[in-house]
Each structure stands twice: as structure tokens, then as C-alpha cells.
Design a protein around this motif. Structure first.
Motif, PDB file in Angstrom:
ATOM      1  N   UNK A  29       0.777  -1.326   0.010  1.00 46.05           N
ATOM      2  CA  UNK A  29      -0.049  -0.012  -0.006  1.00 46.05           C
ATOM      3  C   UNK A  29       0.904   1.212  -0.080  1.00 46.05           C
ATOM      4  N   UNK A  30       2.079   1.353  -0.733  1.00 48.00           N
ATOM      5  CA  UNK A  30       2.728   2.469  -0.624  1.00 48.00           C
ATOM      6  C   UNK A  30       2.253   3.485  -1.412  1.00 48.00           C
ATOM      7  N   UNK A  31       2.369   4.695  -0.354  1.00 49.44           N
ATOM      8  CA  UNK A  31       1.572   5.810  -1.018  1.00 49.44           C
ATOM      9  C   UNK A  31       2.137   7.069  -0.772  1.00 49.44           C
ATOM     10  N   UNK A  32       2.001   8.251  -1.640  1.00 47.11           N
ATOM     11  CA  UNK A  32       2.606   9.414  -1.359  1.00 47.11           C
ATOM     12  C   UNK A  32       1.910  10.480  -2.094  1.00 47.11           C
ATOM     13  N   UNK A  33       1.426  11.417  -1.227  1.00 46.36           N
ATOM     14  CA  UNK A  33       0.457  12.421  -1.417  1.00 46.36           C
ATOM     15  C   UNK A  33       1.499  13.905  -1.573  1.00 46.36           C
ATOM     16  N   UNK A  34       1.194  14.431  -2.606  1.00 43.76           N
ATOM     17  CA  UNK A  34       1.957  15.885  -1.948  1.00 43.76           C
ATOM     18  C   UNK A  34       0.718  16.906  -2.320  1.00 43.76           C
ATOM     19  N   UNK A  35       0.539  17.513  -1.117  1.00 45.95           N
ATOM     20  CA  UNK A  35      -0.912  18.321  -0.801  1.00 45.95           C
ATOM     21  C   UNK A  35      -1.991  17.461  -1.482  1.00 45.95           C
ATOM     22  N   UNK A  36      -2.476  17.976  -2.747  1.00 40.71           N
ATOM     23  CA  UNK A  36      -3.640  17.166  -3.011  1.00 40.71           C
ATOM     24  C   UNK A  36      -3.407  16.359  -4.420  1.00 40.71           C
ATOM     25  N   UNK A  37      -2.194  16.208  -4.562  1.00 40.29           N
ATOM     26  CA  UNK A  37      -1.748  15.436  -5.675  1.00 40.29           C
ATOM     27  C   UNK A  37      -1.538  13.993  -5.299  1.00 40.29           C
ATOM     28  N   UNK A  38      -2.169  12.844  -5.636  1.00 41.16           N
ATOM     29  CA  UNK A  38      -1.863  11.538  -5.258  1.00 41.16           C
ATOM     30  C   UNK A  38      -0.815  10.920  -6.189  1.00 41.16           C
ATOM     31  N   UNK A  39       0.561  11.319  -5.959  1.00 38.97           N
ATOM     32  CA  UNK A  39       1.719  11.008  -6.699  1.00 38.97           C
ATOM     33  C   UNK A  39       1.702   9.209  -7.038  1.00 38.97           C
ATOM     34  N   UNK A  40       1.492   8.432  -5.514  1.00 40.02           N
ATOM     35  CA  UNK A  40       1.673   7.187  -5.790  1.00 40.02           C
ATOM     36  C   UNK A  40       0.352   6.917  -4.864  1.00 40.02           C
ATOM     37  N   UNK A  41      -0.196   6.011  -5.059  1.00 37.98           N
ATOM     38  CA  UNK A  41      -1.745   5.578  -4.797  1.00 37.98           C
ATOM     39  C   UNK A  41      -1.840   4.228  -4.229  1.00 37.98           C
ATOM     40  N   UNK A  42      -0.883   3.659  -3.441  1.00 38.65           N
ATOM     41  CA  UNK A  42      -1.231   2.385  -2.933  1.00 38.65           C
ATOM     42  C   UNK A  42      -0.672   1.548  -3.883  1.00 38.65           C
ATOM     43  N   UNK A  43       0.698   1.064  -3.845  1.00 38.04           N
ATOM     44  CA  UNK A  43       1.382   0.265  -4.758  1.00 38.04           C
ATOM     45  C   UNK A  43       1.992  -0.973  -4.031  1.00 38.04           C
ATOM     46  N   UNK A  44       1.434  -2.166  -4.333  1.00 40.26           N
ATOM     47  CA  UNK A  44       2.194  -3.423  -3.999  1.00 40.26           C
ATOM     48  C   UNK A  44       2.797  -4.050  -4.871  1.00 40.26           C
ATOM     49  N   UNK A  45       4.105  -3.992  -4.425  1.00 39.53           N
ATOM     50  CA  UNK A  45       5.175  -4.568  -5.358  1.00 39.53           C
ATOM     51  C   UNK A  45       6.014  -5.396  -4.586  1.00 39.53           C
ATOM     52  N   UNK A  46       6.525  -6.372  -5.413  1.00 39.17           N
ATOM     53  CA  UNK A  46       7.271  -7.605  -4.743  1.00 39.17           C
ATOM     54  C   UNK A  46       8.433  -7.912  -5.933  1.00 39.17           C
TER      55      UNK A  46
END
Ligand code: ADP
Ligand code: MG
Lengths: 244, 307
Positions: free
Chosen positions: B6-23
Motif C-alpha cells: 500500500x505504498x502511497x505518497x501524496x503531495x498536498x492534493x496530488x496523489x503521486x503514488x496511490x497504494x502500490x503493492x510490489x514484490x
């Protein structure tokens, strides 16, 4: 930590050393300043130089340290700062190493200024002067770290960095009595100056350069420098962790 | 080697990365493919400890990227979107100070710098000021810097963007050779379709901060688009008859059949048709590109986005 600081420091210094021209320029600059300013000093008890020289030394170190962020601005844009952030280098080392790169050449400059002034009756007290430089280095490391923080905050807006740097630097110098004595200034000015940590550092430098090592000014100067040093690094490290 | 939840990064209101599951397993070469602004760089910047995630977790080499930053940094190499080498520096100096930054002795950093200079073909320019190097040379120097400490995992953000085709090919070659020799785990981002296609055995398609597909290039194409066989006939009538026998759609004198393994099936189809007295006059097999995959998945073309 020391190794990391040295790594950053020597990386920063290398291009400067490779280009002796910039070093010569930076050496000549304060001498010109001194030559133009010194004749204007009041001819009091012959201590005009004694009063003025520590001020000039402080000023050039301050100019140097406040530039710490300017190289960084460019490296933020090109990507080499990011590259260094991904290495295991300890974060404070990134700040201190860069600040020291600006300060250490200033030490050479200070030595040169003092040498030039010796024939004109400047009275050198080596021990005191060395302690003075140490205190100054602590102060300037903090200032350099703040300059670094300013660069991080300005990122792509170079004008922001320069505007803030210039706007803050001159009041800081004036309110410390670096070039002109504050003793005769109005009360409000002296009150403001009392909140300027640089004021205490400058007082300490003047005492130390005159060989007055055990004065209480030395202790207050050291404390003021240490506060700025620690605060600057703390603020800088925090900014580095939070910046995106 | 890399696990995210669920890797996530928001910049203010920009959802740059929105819940990434990676292996990602040891030794894999993975390409993150997506248009500009998809969140590729932001994902890499979280995995390399440059920025903390807003939510979710990530471990690299078994180490949490937030709690074990220094340890993670020691294990990875990162080649960012910009130039790692300072422009006023000389290449060799930068390589050595990079080695020092990773705790190598001056002597071993020097030796390693010489090796990398040799293997990346930088011998003639390594003692020049970085600002005088060409784009391709600078990029190879960046790669050398990322490799100085022989990391287990290498992250490359758009390694070949801005290079001409020849330099791109050259760089891809270096990366593939590196991999063959050291079994380094490699994660790279790109918006060049052919790059993802030819280099990676696993392509992760990213759009709007999410993973929308993750597989080998071949399987992505087979699953989401399929091959196309186009058969030409003498008359409309023949084409229509062929369509009734083999399926597919007839357009005038042409028959189009979508399938998963066109190069093999086309022979059977032609044989069958001949047996029925229907001989195609022309045969064409079209294999899809990753752009077709992206188009099917999102309704947009990657080429427009990357322009
Ligand atoms: N530091 C930042 N501050 C604000 N927004 C950002 C920042 N970095 C990236 N973004 C935004 O996040 C989104 C994803 O960007 P990025 O990860 O750079 O995409 P990519 O590398 O796939 O082109 C974009 O909309 C971009 O504008
Ligand atoms: Mg990017």
C-alpha cells in the motif's frame, strides 16, 4: 562522522583549489575593503585597527558561510545533491562539510589580513586570536547550515535565496557592531542588538584578538556561537529529512 | 529484495503514488513503465529513502526504508533523473568521493573507479571537468557512481532519457552486461516502450500512481491485446467465406483474426483454407507493442503522453 564530514568537505573544496584565480580574488577583496575603510577610522588611542580588524575577519567569514547554500542551489537542480542524499553519509556531515568549505579559506584570509596589518601597529595575540577563530568557526558552521536550509527551501527559485540572504545578512552585521560601534546608537538599536547572537561573538573576537582570553565576553561569545551552531545544524538536518 | 504494501505518497492534493503493492525477487530486472507524471520517480524516491511515504510500508533488502535508512542506503545504488556528478568536479574525483561516502578506503575507491572507468568506456574523459562531457558520457559516469560500492540493488530513474538512439542502445547494453555479470537486482523506470520491451523480463505498467499491469512483455501483449493476422483474398466473397470457416472479421477483401500465437497459428490457418480451396493472396502478422497494451488498459496512448 568525522570521515563523512571530511569526505564532503574535500569534495567541495577540490574545484576551488583547482582554480587558484578564485582564491586570489577572494584574498584581495577584504584587503581592498580594509585599505579603503581603515583611513576613515577615528584616531583614538591607536586602537582603531585593533577594533576594526576582528570585525573585518568576522565579516568575511560571515560572507563565506552565508554562501554555503549557493553552490547547493545548483547541485539541487542538477541532481548531484540528491545523489549524495542517497549515500549513507551522515546528514549533519552534509551540512558541516559544506559550511567548512566556505569557512576554512576564510581562515587563510584572516591570517593574511592580520599579516598585512602587523606593520601598521596591529598587536597580535596569537593564542587569543586562535581561540577567537575557533568560536567564529562554530558560529559560521551554524550559519552555513542555515544557508543550506534556505537553499533547500528556495529550491528552484534562486532569487528567493539571494533576496533572503542579502536581506538578513546586512542587518545582522550592522546590529552586531561589526563595522560601526553601537555604543553611541539609540536605545532601541542597542536593544535589538542585544538579541543578535553575532553581537556577542564579535565582542568576544575583539577581546580575544587583544589577548584578553579570560574575559567573560569570551564565555558569552562561545555560548552564543554554540547556540547558533547547534540550532543551525538541527534546523538543517530537519529540513533535509522533510524536503521533497 | 523489495516488498511494498500500500505504498502511497501524496503531495498536498496530488496523489503521486496511490497504494502500490510490489514484490521484486533477487536478480530480477524490472521496468516501471508509464507516462510522465505517473508516479514512477516518486515510487523510486520512496524506495531509496529520499522521501518518506505518506502511507504504507516498503522494505528493501529486508530493511524498512523509513526505520533503517542508513542500512538501506548502504545496500542500494541510485541513479536519479538528473546528473549525479557535480558539474564543476572531475569525473574521477567524484567517483572516489562517492566511494568514500560509502565507507570505502581511498585505495579501494581508486581501484574500483579505475575498473568502472574501463568497463564503461570513460577512460578518455574521466579526468575532465564534468561540465565538458557529452550527455551520454555524463550518464555513463552517473552509472559508474551508482555502482562504485557494488550494490545488491540498483535503481535507475529514466537512465536513457534525453540520449540519442545510439547512446541509448549503448547504455542499455551496459546495464544488461552488468546484470549478467553480477546478478544485481535492477529496477528502472522509463517511458520508452521499446526500452521496457527489450530490456526487462518484467514490466510494471503504472498510471495515476497505481499499478495497472505487471507481467512479462510477451504475456502482457498476449493477454491484453493479442496478435493480429491479416489475410488478403482475391474477392470479397472469398474473404467472407474464410471468415465463416476460421472466425475473425472480414473487411472487404481482407480477413482479420486476433489470436495469441499468430506466427505459429498462421501456418495452420493457411493450410486449412487451402484445403477448402481458399488460397490467401497475402498474409500479414502484426504483433502488438506495449503501447497497444497501454492503450487497451487506459484508452490513452503512451506516445502522446511521453511527447
Ligand atoms: N516534490 C513534489 N511536490 C509536489 N508534487 C510532486 C512532487 N514530485 C512529484 N510531484 C507530482 O507527483 C506526480 C508524479 O510525479 P513523478 O513521480 O515525478 O512522475 P513520473 O516520474 O512517473 O513522471 C506528478 O503529478 C508530479 O507533478
Ligand atoms: Mg520521473
Amino acid at each position: 562522522m568525522i570521515t563523512d564530514t571530511l569526505t564532503v568537505f574535500s569534495r567541495e573544496l577540490r574545484p576551488t583549489l583547482r582554480n587558484p584565480f578564485t582564491i586570489i580574488i577572494s584574498m584581495v577583496q577584504p584587503l581592498v575593503f580594509l585599505a579603503l575603510f581603515a583611513p576613515l577610522l577615528p584616531k583614538t588611542d591607536g586602537g582603531a585597527l585593533q577594533w576594526f580588524v576582528p570585525g573585518i575577519v568576522v565579516m568575511s567569514c560571515l560572507f563565506g558561510a552565508s554562501m554555503t547554500g549557493s553552490n547547493l542551489l545548483f547541485e539541487i537542480q542538477t541532481g548531484s545533491h540528491e545523489r549524495m542524499l542517497v549515500t549513507p553519509l551522515r546528514r549533519p556531515a552534509l551540512l558541516v562539510g559544506r559550511a567548512l568549505k566556505e569557512i576554512v579559506p576564510m581562515f587563510a584570509q584572516a591570517a593574511l589580513i592580520v599579516l598585512v596589518c602587523l606593520p601598521f601597529g596591529f598587536d597580535l595575540h596569537l593564542g587569543g586570536a586562535l581561540i577567537g577563530m575557533l568560536i567564529l568557526a562554530v558560529f559560521c558552521t551554524g550559519l552555513g547550515a542555515l544557508s543550506y536550509t534556505l537553499a533547500l527551501a528556495s529550491k528552484n527559485q534562486e532569487w528567493l535565496f539571494w533576496t533572503v540572504q542579502q536581506t538578513l545578512l546586512f542587518p545582522l552585521l550592522l546590529l552586531a557592531g561589526v563595522l560601526l560601534p553601537l555604543d553611541d546608537g539609540p536605545g532601541w538599536l542597542r536593544t535589538l542588538a542585544a538579541f543578535n547572537p553575532l553581537r556577542y561573538v564579535v565582542n568576544a573576537e575583539r577581546a580575544l584578538f587583544s589577548g584578553d582570553v579570560w574575559a567573560s565576553t569570551t564565555a558569552t561569545g562561545l555560548v552564543a556561537a554554540a547556540v547558533v551552531g547547534v540550532l543551525g545544524i538541527a534546523v538543517g538536518v530537519r529540513a533535509m529529512r522533510r524536503s521533497d | 529484495m523489495i516488498e511494498t504494501r500500500g505504498l502511497t505518497k501524496h503531495f498536498k492534493d496530488v496523489r503521486a503514488v496511490d497504494g502500490i503493492d510490489l514484490s521484486v525477487r533477487r536478480g530480477e530486472l524490472v521496468a516501471l513503465l508509464g507516462p510522465n507524471g505517473a508516479g514512477k520517480s516518486t515510487t523510486l524516491r520512496m524506495l531509496t529513502t529520499l522521501i518518506p511515504p505518506t502511507a504504507g510500508t516498503a522494505t528493501v533488502a529486508g530493511l524498512d526504508v523509513v526505520k533503517k535508512q542508513r542500512e538501506v542506503r548502504q545496500r542500494i545504488g541510485y541513479i536519479g533523473q538528473g546528473n549525479g556528478a557535480g558539474h564543476s568536479q572531475r569525473g574521477r574525483d567524484e567517483l572516489i568521493s562517492q566511494g568514500r561516502a560509502y565507507g570505502m578506503s581511498v585505495r579501494s575507491a581508486r581501484t574500483r573507479a579505475a575498473e568502472l572507468t574501463e568497463s564503461l568506456g570513460l577512460g578518455d574523459v574521466i579526468d575532465r571537468t564534468v561540465s565538458t562531457l557529452s550527455g551520454g558520457q555524463r550518464r555513463r559516469l552517473d552509472i559508474a557512481m551508482g555502482l562504485i560500492h557494488e550494490p545488491d540493488i540498483l535503481f535507475l530513474d529514466e537512465p536513457s532519457t534525453g540520449l540519442d538512439p545510439q547512446n541509448r542502445a549503448n547504455l542499455q547494453d551496459h546495464i544488461l552486461r552488468l546484470r549478467a555479470r553480477h546478478e544485481t537486482t535492477i529496477v528502472l523506470t522509463t517511458h520508452y516502450l521499446d526500452e521496457a520491451d527489450s530490456m526487462a523480463e518484467r514490466v510494471i505498467v503504472v498510471d495515476h500512481g497505481r499499478i495497472i499491469a505487471d507481467d512479462t512483455p510477451e504475456r502482457l501483449k498476449a493477454k491484453h491485446v493479442g496478435d493480429k493476422i491479416t489475410l488478403g483474398f482475391a474477392t470479397d466473397e472469398d474473404a467472407a467465406r474464410a471468415a465463416r470457416k476460421q472466425g475473425g472479421e472480414a473487411y472487404g477483401r481482407e480477413l482479420q483474426i486476433t489470436t495469441e500465437q499468430a506466427p505459429r497459428q498462421v501456418l495452420e490457418i493457411v493450410d486449412d483454407l487451402r484445403a477448402d480451396g481458399l488460397t490467401p493472396t497475402e498474409v500479414e502478422v502484426t504483433r502488438p507493442t506495449l503501447d497497444d497494451v497501454f492503450l487497451t488498459l487506459t484508452g490513452r496512448s503512451l506516445r502522446e503522453g511521453a511527447a
